[in-house]
Design a protein around this motif. Structure first.
Motif, PDB file in Angstrom:
ATOM      1  N   SER A   1     128.405 -59.869   9.219  1.00  9.07           N
ATOM      2  CA  SER A   1     129.306 -58.946   9.059  1.00  9.07           C
ATOM      3  C   SER A   1     129.612 -58.673   7.512  1.00  9.07           C
ATOM      4  O   SER A   1     130.436 -57.739   7.311  1.00  9.07           O
ATOM      5  CB  SER A   1     130.500 -59.624   9.702  1.00  9.07           C
ATOM      6  OG  SER A   1     131.146 -60.703   8.790  1.00  9.07           O
ATOM      7  N   LYS A   2     128.980 -59.483   6.786  1.00  6.46           N
ATOM      8  CA  LYS A   2     129.062 -59.359   5.190  1.00  6.46           C
ATOM      9  C   LYS A   2     127.954 -58.718   4.631  1.00  6.46           C
ATOM     10  O   LYS A   2     127.929 -58.516   3.478  1.00  6.46           O
ATOM     11  CB  LYS A   2     129.402 -60.438   4.541  1.00  6.46           C
ATOM     12  CG  LYS A   2     130.725 -61.251   5.065  1.00  6.46           C
ATOM     13  CD  LYS A   2     130.970 -62.658   4.232  1.00  6.46           C
ATOM     14  CE  LYS A   2     132.434 -63.147   4.696  1.00  6.46           C
ATOM     15  NZ  LYS A   2     132.734 -64.264   3.787  1.00  6.46           N
ATOM     16  N   ILE A   3     127.110 -58.070   5.434  1.00  6.77           N
ATOM     17  CA  ILE A   3     125.790 -57.534   4.802  1.00  6.77           C
ATOM     18  C   ILE A   3     126.252 -55.852   5.055  1.00  6.77           C
ATOM     19  O   ILE A   3     126.421 -55.238   5.899  1.00  6.77           O
ATOM     20  CB  ILE A   3     124.530 -57.774   5.875  1.00  6.77           C
ATOM     21  CG1 ILE A   3     124.472 -59.065   5.811  1.00  6.77           C
ATOM     22  CG2 ILE A   3     123.466 -56.870   5.197  1.00  6.77           C
ATOM     23  CD1 ILE A   3     123.258 -59.698   6.651  1.00  6.77           C
ATOM     24  N   ASP A   4     126.070 -55.309   3.724  1.00  3.82           N
ATOM     25  CA  ASP A   4     126.107 -53.721   3.656  1.00  3.82           C
ATOM     26  C   ASP A   4     124.869 -53.178   4.275  1.00  3.82           C
ATOM     27  O   ASP A   4     123.728 -53.406   3.614  1.00  3.82           O
ATOM     28  CB  ASP A   4     126.181 -53.481   2.215  1.00  3.82           C
ATOM     29  CG  ASP A   4     127.826 -53.939   1.839  1.00  3.82           C
ATOM     30  OD1 ASP A   4     128.723 -53.938   2.345  1.00  3.82           O
ATOM     31  OD2 ASP A   4     127.829 -54.425   0.469  1.00  3.82           O
ATOM     32  N   LEU A   5     124.836 -52.367   5.202  1.00 10.65           N
ATOM     33  CA  LEU A   5     123.675 -51.699   5.618  1.00 10.65           C
ATOM     34  C   LEU A   5     123.865 -50.150   5.265  1.00 10.65           C
ATOM     35  O   LEU A   5     124.613 -49.544   5.020  1.00 10.65           O
ATOM     36  CB  LEU A   5     123.698 -51.528   7.090  1.00 10.65           C
ATOM     37  CG  LEU A   5     123.468 -53.106   7.720  1.00 10.65           C
ATOM     38  CD1 LEU A   5     123.473 -52.935   9.310  1.00 10.65           C
ATOM     39  CD2 LEU A   5     122.270 -53.891   6.973  1.00 10.65           C
TER      40      LEU A   5
END
Length: 56
Positions: A52-56
């Motif tokens: 949920s903390k990964i910027d895609l």
């Protein structure tokens, strides 16, 4: 689960430098490396990584 870094190195078949660098945020581990760590800890990869903390 309490495990020493040395034992984690051994169980995940990684160098102590690799695990230390990951632990200190000095390295970006591959998915394969993270999977090896998860297996060494006897947990699923999704328990190790908060996607949920990964910027895609």
């Amino acid at each position: 689960m309490k495990i020493s870094q040395e034992k984690l190195d051994e169980l995940a078949n990684l160098s102590s430098n690799s695990v230390s660098a990951i632990e200190h945020g000095e390295s970006n581990p591959t998915i394969e490396t993270l999977d090896r760590i998860a297996k060494a800890l006897n947990i699923e990869l999704k328990e190790l990584v908060d996607v949920s903390k990964i910027d895609l």
